[in-house]
Design a protein around this motif. Structure first.
Motif, PDB file in Angstrom:
ATOM      1  N   PRO A  83       0.818  -1.224   0.000  1.00 55.72           N
ATOM      2  CA  PRO A  83       0.000   0.000   0.000  1.00 55.72           C
ATOM      3  C   PRO A  83       0.847   1.268   0.000  1.00 55.72           C
ATOM      4  O   PRO A  83       0.422   2.294  -0.533  1.00 55.72           O
ATOM      5  CB  PRO A  83      -0.855  -0.114   1.264  1.00 55.72           C
ATOM      6  N   ALA A  84       2.059   1.206   0.554  1.00 55.46           N
ATOM      7  CA  ALA A  84       2.926   2.389   0.528  1.00 55.46           C
ATOM      8  C   ALA A  84       3.260   2.774  -0.913  1.00 55.46           C
ATOM      9  O   ALA A  84       3.191   3.954  -1.276  1.00 55.46           O
ATOM     10  CB  ALA A  84       4.203   2.125   1.329  1.00 55.46           C
ATOM     11  N   PHE A  85       3.588   1.787  -1.739  1.00 59.91           N
ATOM     12  CA  PHE A  85       3.904   2.076  -3.145  1.00 59.91           C
ATOM     13  C   PHE A  85       2.670   2.557  -3.897  1.00 59.91           C
ATOM     14  O   PHE A  85       2.754   3.471  -4.715  1.00 59.91           O
ATOM     15  CB  PHE A  85       4.512   0.842  -3.825  1.00 59.91           C
ATOM     16  N   ILE A  86       1.536   1.945  -3.642  1.00 56.37           N
ATOM     17  CA  ILE A  86       0.307   2.367  -4.320  1.00 56.37           C
ATOM     18  C   ILE A  86      -0.040   3.808  -3.940  1.00 56.37           C
ATOM     19  O   ILE A  86      -0.370   4.628  -4.800  1.00 56.37           O
ATOM     20  CB  ILE A  86      -0.846   1.393  -3.997  1.00 56.37           C
ATOM     21  N   GLY A 170       1.699   1.074  -9.060  1.00 58.61           N
ATOM     22  CA  GLY A 170       2.218   0.867  -7.711  1.00 58.61           C
ATOM     23  C   GLY A 170       2.733  -0.550  -7.501  1.00 58.61           C
ATOM     24  O   GLY A 170       3.804  -0.759  -6.931  1.00 58.61           O
ATOM     25  N   LEU A 171       1.983  -1.540  -7.986  1.00 58.74           N
ATOM     26  CA  LEU A 171       2.407  -2.939  -7.855  1.00 58.74           C
ATOM     27  C   LEU A 171       3.666  -3.224  -8.678  1.00 58.74           C
ATOM     28  O   LEU A 171       4.564  -3.936  -8.210  1.00 58.74           O
ATOM     29  CB  LEU A 171       1.278  -3.881  -8.269  1.00 58.74           C
ATOM     30  N   VAL A 172       3.739  -2.671  -9.876  1.00 58.34           N
ATOM     31  CA  VAL A 172       4.939  -2.871 -10.702  1.00 58.34           C
ATOM     32  C   VAL A 172       6.161  -2.277 -10.001  1.00 58.34           C
ATOM     33  O   VAL A 172       7.217  -2.923  -9.903  1.00 58.34           O
ATOM     34  CB  VAL A 172       4.739  -2.262 -12.114  1.00 58.34           C
ATOM     35  N   PHE A 173       6.037  -1.046  -9.508  1.00 62.18           N
ATOM     36  CA  PHE A 173       7.157  -0.433  -8.788  1.00 62.18           C
ATOM     37  C   PHE A 173       7.521  -1.228  -7.543  1.00 62.18           C
ATOM     38  O   PHE A 173       8.696  -1.386  -7.210  1.00 62.18           O
ATOM     39  CB  PHE A 173       6.850   1.024  -8.426  1.00 62.18           C
ATOM     40  N   TRP A 174       6.524  -1.748  -6.835  1.00 65.50           N
ATOM     41  CA  TRP A 174       6.791  -2.549  -5.641  1.00 65.50           C
ATOM     42  C   TRP A 174       7.589  -3.802  -5.990  1.00 65.50           C
ATOM     43  O   TRP A 174       8.569  -4.123  -5.316  1.00 65.50           O
ATOM     44  CB  TRP A 174       5.481  -2.930  -4.935  1.00 65.50           C
ATOM     45  N   PHE A 177      11.155  -2.868  -6.896  1.00 66.58           N
ATOM     46  CA  PHE A 177      11.919  -2.456  -5.715  1.00 66.58           C
ATOM     47  C   PHE A 177      12.191  -3.643  -4.792  1.00 66.58           C
ATOM     48  O   PHE A 177      13.322  -3.831  -4.334  1.00 66.58           O
ATOM     49  CB  PHE A 177      11.184  -1.347  -4.952  1.00 66.58           C
ATOM     50  N   ALA A 178      11.165  -4.455  -4.542  1.00 67.44           N
ATOM     51  CA  ALA A 178      11.328  -5.577  -3.615  1.00 67.44           C
ATOM     52  C   ALA A 178      12.273  -6.642  -4.155  1.00 67.44           C
ATOM     53  O   ALA A 178      13.044  -7.234  -3.394  1.00 67.44           O
ATOM     54  CB  ALA A 178       9.966  -6.193  -3.295  1.00 67.44           C
ATOM     55  N   MET A 179      12.223  -6.902  -5.443  1.00 61.19           N
ATOM     56  CA  MET A 179      13.011  -7.993  -6.009  1.00 61.19           C
ATOM     57  C   MET A 179      14.430  -7.582  -6.413  1.00 61.19           C
ATOM     58  O   MET A 179      15.311  -8.434  -6.456  1.00 61.19           O
ATOM     59  CB  MET A 179      12.285  -8.591  -7.221  1.00 61.19           C
ATOM     60  N   TRP A 180      14.643  -6.294  -6.744  1.00 62.54           N
ATOM     61  CA  TRP A 180      15.959  -5.897  -7.224  1.00 62.54           C
ATOM     62  C   TRP A 180      16.512  -4.664  -6.535  1.00 62.54           C
ATOM     63  O   TRP A 180      17.633  -4.701  -6.028  1.00 62.54           O
ATOM     64  CB  TRP A 180      15.921  -5.668  -8.736  1.00 62.54           C
ATOM     65  N   LEU A 181      15.769  -3.567  -6.524  1.00 59.08           N
ATOM     66  CA  LEU A 181      16.333  -2.294  -6.067  1.00 59.08           C
ATOM     67  C   LEU A 181      16.640  -2.255  -4.571  1.00 59.08           C
ATOM     68  O   LEU A 181      17.606  -1.604  -4.169  1.00 59.08           O
ATOM     69  CB  LEU A 181      15.398  -1.137  -6.441  1.00 59.08           C
ATOM     70  N   HIS A 182      15.841  -2.926  -3.751  1.00 57.36           N
ATOM     71  CA  HIS A 182      16.098  -2.892  -2.309  1.00 57.36           C
ATOM     72  C   HIS A 182      17.468  -3.487  -2.002  1.00 57.36           C
ATOM     73  O   HIS A 182      18.237  -2.936  -1.204  1.00 57.36           O
ATOM     74  CB  HIS A 182      14.988  -3.625  -1.542  1.00 57.36           C
TER      75      HIS A 182
END
Length: 194
Positions: A83-86, A170-174, A177-182
């Motif tokens: 929900p934060a990304f959305i 929002g889901l795409v960005f999440w 971010f979760a799988m690579w950028l974090h």
């Protein structure tokens, strides 16, 4: 730890001038102009952000543990950031019911982000960083909603198609971010077991 604290004071302080010192803020804008104010504001915010990143990185090298979170809280934190990304995306895509209903989606996104990270991280630096942002977002959200009511501001009605767009983006960005950028930016994989 001092750099982290100083960075938080600078970054959250400059982002609170409209709430804490509206007359002073308006005087500065009148005195130097809107664009120079935005430039100065951005430089101060960037300085605060650099100090936060550097100070937090230094604190992670010698952590002061306050509690140890179970491994499953990392997964809960990762889910709470959806929900934060959305909400963050809703800030920038106009015309959604989400933005109209929430009013200040970025502040609500910061709350979700901060709570998620407080659940999964238990050092003093985590408490200062995420707790500081959580308190700031709660106070600013309440003040902003109060100001909206006092001024009679009514957000424009949203469209379902915009809500769908907000959720998808929002889901795409999440996922990205979760799988690579974090891992690349923070050095940790949100779904790692270890």
């Amino acid at each position: 730890m001092l750099a982290l604290i100083l960075g938080l004071v600078i970054f959250l302080g400059i982002h609170s001038t409209k709430m804490l010192a509206p007359a002073w803020r308006q005087q500065q804008i009148s005195r130097i102009g809107l664009l120079p104010w935005k430039g100065l504001y951005s430089l101060v915010a960037l300085l605060g952000l650099v100090l936060i990143v550097w100070g937090y990185g230094q604190a992670r090298m010698a952590p002061v543990w306050l509690w140890e979170s179970p491994t499953w809280t990392r997964h809960l934190a990762a889910l709470l950031t959806i929900p934060a990304f959305i909400l963050l995306v809703a800030t920038y895509i106009p015309g959604s019911h989400i933005k109209a209903r929430v009013g200040h989606p970025m502040l609500l996104a910061v709350k979700f982000w901060a709570i998620a990270h407080l659940l999964a991280n238990g050092t003093l630096a985590d408490l200062l960083l995420f707790g500081g942002f959580l308190v700031w977002a709660v106070v600013l959200y309440i003040a902003s909603r109060r100001d909206d009511r006092a001024s009679g501001y009514v957000p424009p009605a949203g469209k379902v198609t915009r809500d769908i767009l907000v959720v998808i983006v929002g889901l795409v960005f999440w996922v990205i971010f979760a799988m690579w950028l974090h891992l690349w930016l923070i050095g940790r994989m949100p779904f790692a077991m270890g």
